[in-house]
Design an enzyme around this catalytic site. Structure first.
Site, short mmCIF file in Angstrom:
data_model
loop_
_atom_site.label_atom_id
_atom_site.label_comp_id
_atom_site.label_asym_id
_atom_site.label_seq_id
_atom_site.Cartn_x
_atom_site.Cartn_y
_atom_site.Cartn_z
N MET A 136 0.84 -1.20 0.00
CA MET A 136 0.00 0.00 0.00
C MET A 136 0.88 1.26 0.00
O MET A 136 0.40 2.36 0.31
CB MET A 136 -0.94 0.00 1.22
CG MET A 136 -1.88 -1.21 1.19
SD MET A 136 -3.38 -0.98 2.14
CE MET A 136 -2.72 -0.77 3.78
N GLY A 137 2.16 1.09 -0.34
CA GLY A 137 3.04 2.25 -0.43
C GLY A 137 3.52 2.73 0.93
O GLY A 137 3.40 2.03 1.93
N GLY A 159 4.81 -10.46 3.80
CA GLY A 159 5.58 -10.35 5.03
C GLY A 159 4.96 -11.15 6.17
O GLY A 159 3.74 -11.17 6.34
N LEU A 215 6.67 3.16 1.61
CA LEU A 215 7.55 1.99 1.73
C LEU A 215 8.60 2.17 2.82
O LEU A 215 9.07 3.27 3.08
CB LEU A 215 8.22 1.72 0.38
CG LEU A 215 7.25 1.50 -0.78
CD1 LEU A 215 8.04 1.33 -2.10
CD2 LEU A 215 6.36 0.29 -0.54
N HIS A 216 8.94 1.05 3.43
CA HIS A 216 10.02 1.02 4.42
C HIS A 216 10.84 -0.24 4.15
O HIS A 216 10.54 -1.00 3.21
CB HIS A 216 9.46 1.05 5.84
CG HIS A 216 8.37 0.04 6.09
ND1 HIS A 216 8.61 -1.32 6.09
CD2 HIS A 216 7.03 0.18 6.29
CE1 HIS A 216 7.48 -1.96 6.33
NE2 HIS A 216 6.49 -1.07 6.44
N SER A 224 6.42 -0.60 10.13
CA SER A 224 5.06 -0.49 9.61
C SER A 224 4.85 0.93 9.10
O SER A 224 5.35 1.89 9.70
CB SER A 224 4.05 -0.78 10.73
OG SER A 224 2.77 -0.34 10.35
N LYS A 265 5.05 -10.23 9.03
CA LYS A 265 4.49 -9.20 9.91
C LYS A 265 2.97 -9.33 9.99
O LYS A 265 2.36 -9.14 11.04
CB LYS A 265 4.91 -7.83 9.36
CG LYS A 265 4.05 -6.65 9.76
CD LYS A 265 4.40 -6.19 11.14
CE LYS A 265 3.70 -4.93 11.60
NZ LYS A 265 2.56 -4.47 10.89
N ASP A 266 2.35 -9.65 8.84
CA ASP A 266 0.89 -9.86 8.80
C ASP A 266 0.66 -11.37 8.67
O ASP A 266 0.31 -11.87 7.60
CB ASP A 266 0.30 -9.09 7.62
CG ASP A 266 0.54 -7.60 7.75
OD1 ASP A 266 -0.28 -6.92 8.39
OD2 ASP A 266 1.56 -7.11 7.23
N HIS A 313 9.12 -3.61 3.44
CA HIS A 313 8.69 -3.81 2.05
C HIS A 313 9.90 -4.17 1.16
O HIS A 313 9.84 -5.06 0.32
CB HIS A 313 8.05 -2.55 1.48
CG HIS A 313 6.80 -2.12 2.18
ND1 HIS A 313 6.71 -0.95 2.91
CD2 HIS A 313 5.57 -2.68 2.24
CE1 HIS A 313 5.48 -0.82 3.38
NE2 HIS A 313 4.77 -1.85 3.00
P1 AMP Z 1 1.34 -3.03 3.47
O1 AMP Z 1 1.95 -1.97 2.61
O2 AMP Z 1 1.29 -2.69 4.92
O3 AMP Z 1 0.05 -3.56 2.92
O4 AMP Z 1 2.35 -4.26 3.40
C1 AMP Z 1 2.71 -4.83 2.17
C2 AMP Z 1 3.51 -6.08 2.43
O5 AMP Z 1 4.65 -5.78 3.21
C3 AMP Z 1 2.71 -7.14 3.21
O6 AMP Z 1 3.02 -8.42 2.69
C4 AMP Z 1 3.25 -6.98 4.61
O7 AMP Z 1 3.15 -8.15 5.39
C5 AMP Z 1 4.70 -6.64 4.32
N1 AMP Z 1 5.31 -5.97 5.48
C6 AMP Z 1 4.84 -4.91 6.16
N2 AMP Z 1 5.65 -4.60 7.19
C7 AMP Z 1 6.65 -5.51 7.16
C8 AMP Z 1 7.80 -5.75 7.98
N3 AMP Z 1 8.08 -5.00 9.04
N4 AMP Z 1 8.60 -6.79 7.66
C9 AMP Z 1 8.32 -7.58 6.59
N5 AMP Z 1 7.28 -7.40 5.78
C10 AMP Z 1 6.43 -6.39 6.06
#
Ligand code: AMP
Length: 307
Positions: A51-52, A175, A54-55, A213, A177-178, A58
């Protein structure tokens, strides 16, 4: 959407624009046509949906995707804040966005293409009330996030299935994480016969243990420090079960007590379960998975770990 003004030229491939040096597809047709071309040329496609904002969490998924498809493969990262996974009371409108920074990170990490669809592209006919197809996983979505956010997973499985149909990946990386989300997507992918491999990569953390996050940006300095209670809860449970099995009820109480010591924090749930089936367990031991959600101020954070 204003995209990194001043640096946006049309590439040779008429279906894509190049934004800050990264090939970008904004329509489903352009993404699909290109992905089909890559596949026909024998190139493997690795996909990282996001969802952008980014860190490095991601970007660690991008690195994993690259490892999987090799130097000759294509790594696609999607940036799409999917409205159907947010409840009306949640943070859709204020979800953090910084495309310029996202593009800098993508270029640095060698992302081959960004898929940046609009709501109209992802949900054709929705504005006119015509859109009417959703994907629902019925078992793994029942606990934890599925209880606290009842409409969330329907949005996630729907958008991920649609993104798979747009990007046509050989490998998709999610990730840890989820954790529940990854399990749900793996199930959906198997159940619906998607011809791809779902990979789950480890959670990246800040040096003090906070899971990275996009939502961490909401935290004020005091909240940021109290947010450590999530990783500290996991560490405390890990220490407890290292000594021997313990009843889940006792550990839940201990976590609730620990969270209460941080005035800005409020426990939403804590659960102990089998890492694959997500079946809750009464007796917690080494190898049990733990997940929790905690509001820190108004920000809802989640974390999980293997004990
Ligand atoms: P999001 O942008 O939050 O929807 O996350 C996109 C992807 O990045 C998902 O597969 C998350 O599980 C993964 N992700 C988010 N935070 C982390 C993290 N700290 N470590 C590893 N993967 C992550």
């Amino acid at each position: 959407m204003a995209l990194a003004a001043g640096f946006c030229d049309v590439s040779l491939d008429a279906t894509a624009v190049t934004v800050n040096g990264v090939k970008t597809f904004k329509t489903v047709a352009a993404m699909q046509r290109t992905a089909l071309g890559w596949r026909q040329a024998g190139l493997r496609i690795g996909f990282v949906p996001t969802m952008g904002f980014l860190h490095d969490g991601h970007m660690s998924l991008v690195r994993e995707a690259r490892r999987r498809v090799g130097a000759t493969g294509r790594v696609v990262l999607s940036i799409y804040v999917n409205p159907t996974q947010f409840a009306p009371t949640e943070d859709l409108a204020k979800y953090p966005r910084d495309l310029k920074r996202d593009y800098a990170l993508c270029r640095e990490e060698g992302v081959d293409a960004v898929f940046l669809p609009s709501d109209a592209a992802m949900y054709p006919g929705k504005a006119g009330g015509l859109y009417s197809t959703y994907v629902v996983e019925e078992r793994l979505t029942q606990g934890m996030e599925g209880v606290s956010r009842p409409t969330h997973f329907r949005g996630v499985t729907t958008v991920v299935a649609k993104l798979f149909n747009c990007v046509l990946p050989d490998v998709a990386v999610f990730g840890a994480k989820d954790w529940q989300q990854a399990a749900v997507i793996r199930r959906m992918s198997t159940d619906l016969n998607f011809p791809l491999k779902v990979i789950v990569a480890p959670t990246r953390r800040e040096p003090d243990g906070l899971a990275m996050s996009s939502r961490n940006t909401y935290l004020g300095p005091e909240e940021r420090s109290q947010a450590l209670v999530l990783s500290e809860s996991i560490a405390a449970c890990r220490r407890a079960v290292a000594k021997g099995p313990a009843p889940a009820a006792d550990l839940k109480k201990a976590v609730a007590r620990l969270v209460k010591t941080r005035p800005a924090a409020r426990l939403d749930y804590v659960e102990f379960f089998h890492p694959e089936t997500l079946e809750p367990t009464r007796e917690v031991r080494r190898g049990t998975q733990m997940a929790l959600a905690v509001f820190v101020g108004k920000t809802r954070l989640i974390d999980n770990g293997r004990l």
